[in-house]
Design a protein around this motif. Structure first.
Motif, mmCIF file in Angstrom:
data_model
loop_
_atom_site.group_PDB
_atom_site.id
_atom_site.type_symbol
_atom_site.label_atom_id
_atom_site.label_comp_id
_atom_site.label_asym_id
_atom_site.label_seq_id
_atom_site.Cartn_x
_atom_site.Cartn_y
_atom_site.Cartn_z
ATOM 1 N N ASP A 1 0.837 -1.214 0.000
ATOM 2 C CA ASP A 1 0.000 0.000 0.000
ATOM 3 C C ASP A 1 0.863 1.253 0.000
ATOM 4 O OD1 ASP A 1 -2.304 -1.527 0.055
ATOM 5 O OD2 ASP A 1 -2.395 -1.561 2.246
ATOM 6 N N TRP A 2 1.914 1.234 0.779
ATOM 7 C CA TRP A 2 2.801 2.396 0.806
ATOM 8 C C TRP A 2 3.557 2.537 -0.515
ATOM 9 C CZ3 TRP A 2 2.361 6.478 3.454
ATOM 10 C CH2 TRP A 2 1.844 6.457 4.749
ATOM 11 N N GLN A 3 3.905 1.438 -1.127
ATOM 12 C CA GLN A 3 4.555 1.522 -2.437
ATOM 13 C C GLN A 3 3.623 2.177 -3.460
ATOM 14 O OE1 GLN A 3 5.564 -2.597 -3.045
ATOM 15 N NE2 GLN A 3 7.630 -2.379 -2.153
ATOM 16 N N ASP A 4 2.360 1.780 -3.430
ATOM 17 C CA ASP A 4 1.385 2.372 -4.354
ATOM 18 C C ASP A 4 1.215 3.855 -4.079
ATOM 19 O OD1 ASP A 4 1.042 -0.107 -5.457
ATOM 20 O OD2 ASP A 4 -0.798 -0.570 -4.337
ATOM 21 N N THR A 5 1.172 4.227 -2.806
ATOM 22 C CA THR A 5 0.962 5.631 -2.437
ATOM 23 C C THR A 5 2.127 6.494 -2.890
ATOM 24 O OG1 THR A 5 -0.373 4.990 -0.525
ATOM 25 C CG2 THR A 5 0.613 7.195 -0.481
ATOM 26 N N ILE A 6 3.345 6.020 -2.639
ATOM 27 C CA ILE A 6 4.536 6.787 -3.021
ATOM 28 C C ILE A 6 4.574 6.991 -4.530
ATOM 29 C CG2 ILE A 6 7.058 6.714 -3.136
ATOM 30 C CD1 ILE A 6 6.001 7.459 -0.392
ATOM 31 N N VAL A 7 4.241 5.932 -5.286
ATOM 32 C CA VAL A 7 4.263 6.031 -6.744
ATOM 33 C C VAL A 7 3.141 6.944 -7.239
ATOM 34 C CG1 VAL A 7 3.976 4.734 -8.895
ATOM 35 C CG2 VAL A 7 5.385 3.800 -7.056
ATOM 36 N N ALA A 8 1.956 6.762 -6.668
ATOM 37 C CA ALA A 8 0.802 7.548 -7.107
ATOM 38 C C ALA A 8 0.996 9.036 -6.843
ATOM 39 C CB ALA A 8 -0.455 7.049 -6.411
ATOM 40 N N ARG A 9 1.611 9.369 -5.715
ATOM 41 C CA ARG A 9 1.810 10.780 -5.374
ATOM 42 C C ARG A 9 3.107 11.339 -5.960
ATOM 43 N NH1 ARG A 9 0.700 11.354 0.983
ATOM 44 N NH2 ARG A 9 1.345 13.487 0.446
ATOM 45 N N ALA A 10 3.828 10.482 -6.727
ATOM 46 C CA ALA A 10 5.071 10.899 -7.399
ATOM 47 C C ALA A 10 6.071 11.470 -6.409
ATOM 48 C CB ALA A 10 4.771 11.905 -8.503
ATOM 49 N N ILE A 11 6.164 10.796 -5.242
ATOM 50 C CA ILE A 11 7.132 11.220 -4.229
ATOM 51 C C ILE A 11 8.487 10.611 -4.552
ATOM 52 C CG2 ILE A 11 7.766 11.085 -1.786
ATOM 53 C CD1 ILE A 11 4.779 11.049 -1.118
ATOM 54 N N CYS A 12 9.503 11.469 -4.660
ATOM 55 C CA CYS A 12 10.872 11.001 -4.907
ATOM 56 C C CYS A 12 11.582 10.855 -3.570
ATOM 57 C CB CYS A 12 11.605 11.992 -5.809
ATOM 58 S SG CYS A 12 13.344 11.578 -6.057
ATOM 59 N N GLN A 13 11.834 9.625 -3.176
ATOM 60 C CA GLN A 13 12.499 9.408 -1.893
ATOM 61 C C GLN A 13 14.022 9.572 -2.043
ATOM 62 O OE1 GLN A 13 10.689 5.541 -0.536
ATOM 63 N NE2 GLN A 13 9.833 6.875 1.058
#
Length: 857
Positions: free
Chosen positions: A720-732
């Motif tokens: 779920d967190w992987q999907d959220t990070i990708v969906a929100r285009a967050i660059c870690q």
């Protein structure tokens, strides 16, 4: 047995001797029918007898001695024949008749009799051996045993015939019968062989004590130049009175055999051991060397005693004796230690004498004092109080220097100096002295220890100030108390490594002082690289890291991350992020956690800085800010990733400090955090709340931890967190939710304490070494036992075997990987007991090695 025992042998004994002699001769005659008495055959028989090889194919050659006609009386026949040599008529003793044939015959018979008695002899044989030994020891100058044989006298007379009187006297002097070619004018068996056999025949402790008492009866024999076995070398070193055993030549081989038998009967006391060491000292050091060698661990308890005896025996002056003893022991027996506090005292006196006269080289002095002070224990006959009193008679400065060489007896040394109250303080100092040079010091803890030590502690520091071993520790404790080197600034500018470490220990005046030191430590490595080579630059970097850690503890921060955030946040408002010069506009923005400089003129973007402005002072200040942000970006990425791996936490105050730092805010704002209450989320804009997957804002009221993907996997929320990070285009800033993670395989569960996951894989050595260096690994070992090692937690070490590496990692183009294991306190851990995050990160490093350093790539 009286001194005239040869003439008083009873008829029954004479008959046994004659009968046995005739039977022995017949054995030789029977043997001679099939063989001859050539030297080759006789040597073979002699070798068989000496080596006691009485079984197998060669046994038939000595069958006659065991298939004998004497039955149960065999012991008496052999003992009488062997111990009454003058009653033997046809087989002369070698010392009474010299011929090749009979020398060999007699040696064979003597050896075989010795073997037979050692195997079959009991009380009768023991009594005969004891009687003969008693005669030899009671009549050391008897014509029967010690007179020059007639054949030898005739030989001398023949050689002297025709010489002048003066020549005759010189020749007699030269051909004394104790010369090298005839140094044992005793009838066989000689005293030492009789003594060995007597101990071999002893059936119990009482019989062994009889032989012992006989050998070491009170000294009663006057020392004589004619003592056959005493070489001229020793004649001036020993007293005129010797024990009977010494006088008659019970040699080193006998001493060793006797020692072994004494152990069997629990007679190996300190007194008896010294007696045997004294006994063998005239003829060699077999027992001495046997006791000291590592091949005989059962003799270990006598090692200290042997070295003590050697020291006490020497007639050399004390200083020379100590130096020679240390040199001899360290070269030949490096693991053997002396016993007795008197050697501590001797080291102190040697130190005191050399301080005054300087007669011993520094190397010899250090080696000798180190050896003397490494005593295994105090002597049973001395007390601690006696040793302390003896040390108090020596110059205190010399006694204090003994702490360089021994820590085990530091209490005795400190008590002799009147510093018993400082012993706990000394133990604290010793602990830190043993630590690696870059180990940080908790300044607040050090100040408490110094305060508790009081005046005795300060006196101890004065004593240790002259010590080479404790110089570093004393300097650091002085720095904690505010004692500053007057040349500190100059030394820091030259990057003196120890002064860099000390810089972090000095009392902090104010926030500006803290910031100044912080900035020095941060730039030290980079500036050193402009002056020095690679190795020294790396040493300066390590010293700067240690100084920075000292500063962290000194300033009261929990860790380096907290100090970085707090110190740099104080200067955050001083960062020049915007600038206008003439018609040009400059601004710094943070994009994907990196600073980016935008340049425009009249609303039109420019690619670079105009040439006319490159030396502008205001712009130079902004460029410095840009460089600072670039350095922060790299550093914060690494520190936050390491914080996630080790499970460190950030307090709400630290998060608020990060808000003031553009790069830190960008990095932390893109990471997933978790609380101890299992709340997981991303920080909001002001870092006061966490935004969860379901959109809730939960206030941050406690320290938070950067979540590791394994923890999210265990929670069931990783995807779920992987999907959220990708969906929100967050660059870690580094791989977090998309990070590779590694679990134990079924095979590893079966192997329990090791993993063969990468066994046999070949990787490019250069790429392998580069990855290991950047991931804090080290390569250790030699002679085909090299290992790649990494600390995965403060107390757990992971190890990768490198079976084909012999000396150093880069000697071959490719490297074969071996077995993986983990240790805690030098004990191998089951893989299941290794923390899951630590296990995963260890395996991830190796997967990076495989990817970057594949031998096939």
């Amino acid at each position: 047995m009286s001194s005239a025992y040869y003439g008083e042998i009873d008829i029954e004994k004479k008959e046994r001797i004659a009968t046995f002699e005739q039977w022995v001769l017949k054995c030789f005659d029977d043997y001679a029918e099939a063989q001859d008495y050539s030297p080759g055959h006789l040597r073979k028989l002699s070798a068989i007898a000496h080596k006691q090889k009485l079984d197998g194919a060669i046994a038939t050659e000595l069958d006659g001695f065991f298939n004998n006609p004497f039955g149960a009386e065999f012991e008496k026949y052999v003992a009488d024949f062997y111990f009454y040599p003058l009653a033997v008529q046809s087989i002369p003793n070698p010392n009474h008749k010299r011929s090749v044939e009979w020398n060999f015959k007699s040696s064979i018979v003597s050896s075989v009799c010795n073997i037979v008695l050692a195997r079959l002899g009991k009380d009768y044989a023991f009594e005969q051996a004891l009687a003969r030994l008693e005669f030899q020891l009671s009549n050391p100058e008897s014509d029967v045993e010690l007179a020059v044989p007639n054949w030898k006298l005739a030989e001398i007379e023949q050689e002297l015939d025709g010489l002048s009187t003066e020549q005759t006297q010189q020749e007699i002097s030269r051909k004394e019968y104790f010369s090298d070619d005839y140094d044992r004018p005793f009838l066989k068996p000689e005293p030492e062989k009789t003594a060995i056999l007597a101990f071999s025949l002893a059936q119990n402790k009482e019989q062994a004590e009889k032989v012992l008492a006989l050998l070491f009866s009170p000294v009663s024999v006057r020392y004589s130049i004619y003592t056959p076995h005493v070489s001229r070398e020793f004649q001036s070193r020993y007293p005129e009175k010797l024990s009977p055993a010494q006088y008659l030549g019970v040699d080193a081989l006998a001493a060793l055999h006797i020692f072994e038998r004494l152990k069997e009967f629990n007679l190996d006391s300190r007194e008896n051991t010294v007696r045997l060491l004294e006994l063998e000292s005239l003829g060699g050091g077999l027992l001495f060397n046997t006791i000291l060698t590592d091949r005989y661990p059962e003799y270990q308890k006598f090692r200290c005693l042997a070295l003590d005896w050697l020291y006490e025996k020497t007639q050399l002056p004390a200083e020379e004796a100590l130096l020679r003893l240390a040199r001899y022991a360290t070269q030949n027996y490096p693991d053997v230690r002396l016993t007795g506090g008197r050697f501590l005292v001797a080291a102190g006196r040697l130190m005191e004498a050399n301080k005054e006269f300087n007669t011993v080289s520094e190397e010899d002095l250090n080696n000798t004092c180190r050896f003397l002070c490494s005593i295994s224990d105090l002597d049973p006959n001395e007390t601690r109080a006696e040793v302390i009193n003896s040390l108090q008679a020596i110059d205190p400065a010399a006694v204090g220097q003994l702490l360089d060489y021994t820590q085990r007896y530091c209490d005795i040394i400190l008590m002799s100096l009147g510093l018993e109250e400082a012993i706990p303080f000394y133990n604290w100092i010793e602990k830190h002295t043993r630590s690696p040079v870059n180990t940080p010091i908790d300044v607040h803890d050090a100040r408490k220890v110094i305060a508790l030590a009081g005046k005795p502690g300060q006196d101890l520091l004065k004593v240790l100030a002259a010590s080479e071993r404790y110089e570093r520790s004393v300097k650091r404790l002085e720095a904690v108390q505010g004692v500053t080197d007057k040349n500190l600034k100059a030394l820091l500018s030259r990057f003196s490594q120890e002064h860099i470490r000390l810089y972090g220990l000095l009392p902090i005046d104010n926030a500006e002082d803290l910031a100044e030191r912080y900035r020095y430590f941060k730039r030290a490595g980079k500036e050193a690289s402009k002056k020095f080579g690679r190795e020294r630059t790396e040493n300066v970097r390590e010293a700067a890291k240690a100084g920075l850690q000292n500063l962290v503890l000194n300033a009261g921060f929990q860790d380096l991350v907290e100090m970085e955030l707090v110190v740099e946040a104080r200067t955050g408002d001083q960062l020049q992020m915007e600038l206008a010069i003439e018609n040009y506009e400059f601004s710094i923005v943070i994009e994907q956690h990196q600073p980016v400089m935008n340049i425009s003129k009249g609303g039109k973007s420019l690619k670079g800085i105009p040439r006319s402005l490159k030396k502008n002072e205001a712009l130079q200040s902004m460029l410095a800010t840009f460089d600072q942000l670039k350095e922060q970006s790299k550093r914060y990425r690494t520190s936050m990733e390491n914080l996630m791996i080790r499970g460190g936490k950030l307090s709400p105050q630290q998060l608020q400090a990060a808000v003031e730092l553009p790069v830190a805010k960008s990095i932390l704002g893109s990471l997933v955090f978790r609380t101890s209450g299992e709340v997981v989320g991303i920080p909001d804009d002001d870092f006061k709340s966490l935004l969860t997957l379901d959109g809730q804002l939960i206030a941050i009221t406690e320290p938070v931890q950067i979540a590791h993907p394994i923890e999210l996997f265990d929670d069931g929320t990783l995807s779920d967190w992987q999907d959220t990070i990708v969906a929100r285009a967050i660059c870690q800033p580094f791989k977090q939710v998309l990070r590779e993670y590694y679990l134990m395989t079924p095979e590893e569960h079966k192997e329990v304490d090791h993993s063969n996951r990468y066994l046999g894989r070949n990787v490019n050595t250069r790429a392998f070494a580069a990855v290991l260096t950047t991931r804090d690994w080290r390569v250790d070992g030699e002679l085909g036992e090299c290992e790649a090692i990494k600390s995965v937690t403060p107390d757990i070490v992971g190890t990768l075997a490198l079976p084909d590496v012999e000396n150093y990692l880069t000697e071959d183009e490719s490297t074969c990987l071996g077995t993986i294991s983990f240790e805690k306190n030098s004990t191998t851990l089951d893989l299941a007991k290794v923390p899951r995050v630590a296990f995963s990160e260890f395996m991830r490093d190796l997967n990076l090695v495989i990817t970057a350093g594949s031998g096939e790539n």
